[in-house]
Motif scaffolding. Structure first.
Motif, PDB file in Angstrom:
ATOM      1  N   LEU A   1       0.818  -1.218   0.000  1.00 40.39           N
ATOM      2  CA  LEU A   1       0.000   0.000   0.000  1.00 40.39           C
ATOM      3  C   LEU A   1       0.851   1.267   0.000  1.00 40.39           C
ATOM      4  N   ARG A   2       2.173   1.127   0.073  1.00 39.06           N
ATOM      5  CA  ARG A   2       3.068   2.281   0.146  1.00 39.06           C
ATOM      6  C   ARG A   2       3.414   2.720  -1.275  1.00 39.06           C
ATOM      7  N   THR A   3       2.570   3.564  -1.819  1.00 35.97           N
ATOM      8  CA  THR A   3       2.720   3.969  -3.219  1.00 35.97           C
ATOM      9  C   THR A   3       3.478   5.279  -3.394  1.00 35.97           C
ATOM     10  N   GLU A   4       3.823   5.959  -2.268  1.00 38.27           N
ATOM     11  CA  GLU A   4       4.508   7.241  -2.426  1.00 38.27           C
ATOM     12  C   GLU A   4       5.996   7.065  -2.705  1.00 38.27           C
ATOM     13  N   GLN A   5       6.549   5.892  -2.409  1.00 41.38           N
ATOM     14  CA  GLN A   5       7.967   5.648  -2.646  1.00 41.38           C
ATOM     15  C   GLN A   5       8.157   4.915  -3.960  1.00 41.38           C
ATOM     16  N   ARG A   6       8.960   5.483  -4.830  1.00 38.35           N
ATOM     17  CA  ARG A   6       9.251   4.821  -6.103  1.00 38.35           C
ATOM     18  C   ARG A   6      10.435   3.884  -5.996  1.00 38.35           C
ATOM     19  N   LEU A   7      11.431   4.280  -5.203  1.00 38.87           N
ATOM     20  CA  LEU A   7      12.643   3.490  -5.090  1.00 38.87           C
ATOM     21  C   LEU A   7      13.013   3.313  -3.632  1.00 38.87           C
ATOM     22  N   ILE A   8      13.407   2.098  -3.278  1.00 38.03           N
ATOM     23  CA  ILE A   8      13.912   1.802  -1.951  1.00 38.03           C
ATOM     24  C   ILE A   8      15.245   1.079  -2.126  1.00 38.03           C
ATOM     25  N   SER A   9      15.911   0.786  -1.043  1.00 40.28           N
ATOM     26  CA  SER A   9      17.169   0.053  -1.133  1.00 40.28           C
ATOM     27  C   SER A   9      16.890  -1.437  -1.280  1.00 40.28           C
ATOM     28  N   LEU A  10      17.827  -2.132  -1.899  1.00 43.69           N
ATOM     29  CA  LEU A  10      17.693  -3.577  -2.043  1.00 43.69           C
ATOM     30  C   LEU A  10      17.655  -4.249  -0.675  1.00 43.69           C
ATOM     31  N   ALA A  11      18.357  -3.670   0.312  1.00 48.59           N
ATOM     32  CA  ALA A  11      18.338  -4.234   1.661  1.00 48.59           C
ATOM     33  C   ALA A  11      16.913  -4.260   2.219  1.00 48.59           C
ATOM     34  N   GLU A  12      16.129  -3.201   1.983  1.00 48.04           N
ATOM     35  CA  GLU A  12      14.740  -3.164   2.441  1.00 48.04           C
ATOM     36  C   GLU A  12      13.902  -4.219   1.730  1.00 48.04           C
ATOM     37  N   GLU A  13      14.132  -4.378   0.422  1.00 47.07           N
ATOM     38  CA  GLU A  13      13.378  -5.371  -0.341  1.00 47.07           C
ATOM     39  C   GLU A  13      13.730  -6.788   0.125  1.00 47.07           C
ATOM     40  N   LEU A  14      14.990  -7.029   0.448  1.00 50.29           N
ATOM     41  CA  LEU A  14      15.398  -8.348   0.932  1.00 50.29           C
ATOM     42  C   LEU A  14      14.788  -8.637   2.301  1.00 50.29           C
ATOM     43  N   THR A  15      14.689  -7.613   3.159  1.00 51.73           N
ATOM     44  CA  THR A  15      14.023  -7.790   4.451  1.00 51.73           C
ATOM     45  C   THR A  15      12.573  -8.191   4.262  1.00 51.73           C
ATOM     46  N   LEU A  16      11.915  -7.586   3.281  1.00 50.40           N
ATOM     47  CA  LEU A  16      10.525  -7.932   2.969  1.00 50.40           C
ATOM     48  C   LEU A  16      10.432  -9.385   2.493  1.00 50.40           C
ATOM     49  N   CYS A  17      11.398  -9.797   1.663  1.00 48.82           N
ATOM     50  CA  CYS A  17      11.408 -11.185   1.187  1.00 48.82           C
ATOM     51  C   CYS A  17      11.585 -12.161   2.337  1.00 48.82           C
ATOM     52  N   ARG A  18      12.429 -11.825   3.287  1.00 47.17           N
ATOM     53  CA  ARG A  18      12.658 -12.716   4.427  1.00 47.17           C
ATOM     54  C   ARG A  18      11.403 -12.842   5.288  1.00 47.17           C
ATOM     55  N   ARG A  19      10.667 -11.744   5.432  1.00 49.42           N
ATOM     56  CA  ARG A  19       9.406 -11.817   6.172  1.00 49.42           C
ATOM     57  C   ARG A  19       8.412 -12.728   5.459  1.00 49.42           C
TER      58      ARG A  19
END
Length: 362
Positions: A210-228
């Protein structure tokens, strides 16, 4: 030819004003080079028209080229130095100021050139200077009009891309929702702490969707999401799910659109692990090679005839559309089959998340 009259909203700070200014940054080498090339083409055209015999008057071309190059370079340097102040003005005032800078520059060089070539210019000399000023004014207004229309077009494209990205990201709904809720429900009685952790993981995943205001994040944040996500699926699949991580340390700050890697991992489990009674291994790899970063997700290839759904194709199309909108042709998504392994590869241009604006770069 009239100057643009629309007025900009007042900027909050000098840096943001410069970003919203319709005149491009003339301190950049590419911008100066394009101005010089354009001015030389104009000089060439005027030399062809001026020629009384032959195709071109080379003497006229040499003198005019020298005059135009000096005026273009000095005017560009002055506008570059004053850009922050010009950006605080309205569009009409900035246009008038730039035109005044160019005319003053042309007048200075005209007087200098005439003093060298014609020590006593007389009336005819002043007529030549006035003609140069009129031509400089018309050309400057035409160039500024082009900059203004180009800026308006870029702003429109930016707004359309933002709306498109928001719509694409809003369509992301993880397929594992109902399975996760059933898993959590079964854990409430036997292991409430684990169930609570799973609920927190699930809430983070949907917060990201639901977080549509951010276009780009760090890969570290995306990997944390994958681990969850993998932690939730691990509760459901148990020993059937194995994960092999190969992540280079220097890619953690790579800029990536939110929910790019997680849907690929989700598809790998849904199509490659869940249908197999014995389960399998999902390989997640992130490496940097020069100016590119490669993300790879591998999973066992589903057996021929195994049931599937359109979500896999939809997820890939969604990710491809967002990558194309943000990075253009510099980003590539492809998938391949090699014997019993299915691989999805994402190539991104190397770009730090801290240095990348959420407004995005093609």
């Amino acid at each position: 030819m009239t100057a643009p009259q629309a007025r900009k909203p007042e900027p909050a700070a000098g840096s943001s004003a410069a970003q919203d200014f319709f005149i491009p940054d003339l301190c950049r080498v590419r911008a100066v080079f394009m101005l010089l090339i354009t001015s030389e083409l104009l000089v060439l055209l005027m030399s062809v028209v001026q020629a009384r015999s032959g195709w071109i008057d080379w003497n006229y071309f040499g003198l005019l080229s020298l005059f135009v190059q000096w005026t273009v370079l000095t005017s560009t340097a002055l506008i570059c130095l004053l850009r922050q102040r010009l950006a605080r003005l309205s569009t009409a005032m900035a246009t008038a100021a730039v035109a005044a800078i160019v005319l003053a520059d042309v007048l200075t060089f005209s007087l200098f050139a005439d003093s060298v070539l014609y020590p006593e210019p007389g009336i005819s000399g002043w007529q030549g200077i006035i003609k140069k000023l009129l031509m400089a004014l018309l050309i400057t207004l035409m160039v500024l009009r082009y900059f203004y229309l180009q800026h308006q077009w870029q702003q429109q494209q930016e707004a359309e891309m933002q709306a498109r990205l928001t719509a694409l990201q809003a369509r992301i709904h993880p397929h594992f929702l109902f399975n996760s809720m059933n898993t959590i429900a079964s854990l409430i009685a036997s292991n409430p702490e684990q169930a609570e952790e799973a609920v927190l993981d699930l809430s983070e995943l949907f917060r990201a969707s639901l977080r549509t205001e951010q276009r780009l994040i760090s890969l570290a944040e995306e990997l944390t999401l994958c681990r969850r996500y993998l932690a939730i699926e691990g509760l459901r699949l148990g020993d059937r799910l194995k994960v092999n991580w190969q992540i280079d340390a220097d890619v953690s700050q790579q800029a990536i659109p939110p929910l790019t890697l997680q849907p690929l991992v989700e598809n790998a489990i849904y199509h490659g692990i869940q249908p197999r009674p014995e389960g399998g291994t999902v390989d997640i790899e992130a490496v940097r090679n020069g100016n590119s970063v490669y993300l790879m997700v591998r999973n066992p290839k589903p057996a021929d005839g195994a049931a599937g759904h359109d979500g896999n194709r939809m997820a890939l199309d969604n990710i491809q559309s967002r990558l194309q909108a943000l990075f253009g042709d510099r980003a590539v998504l492809k998938h391949s089959h090699q014997q019993t392994i299915y691989t999805v590869t994402v190539r991104l241009p190397w770009q730090r998340a801290g240095a990348a604006s959420n407004a995005g770069q093609p």
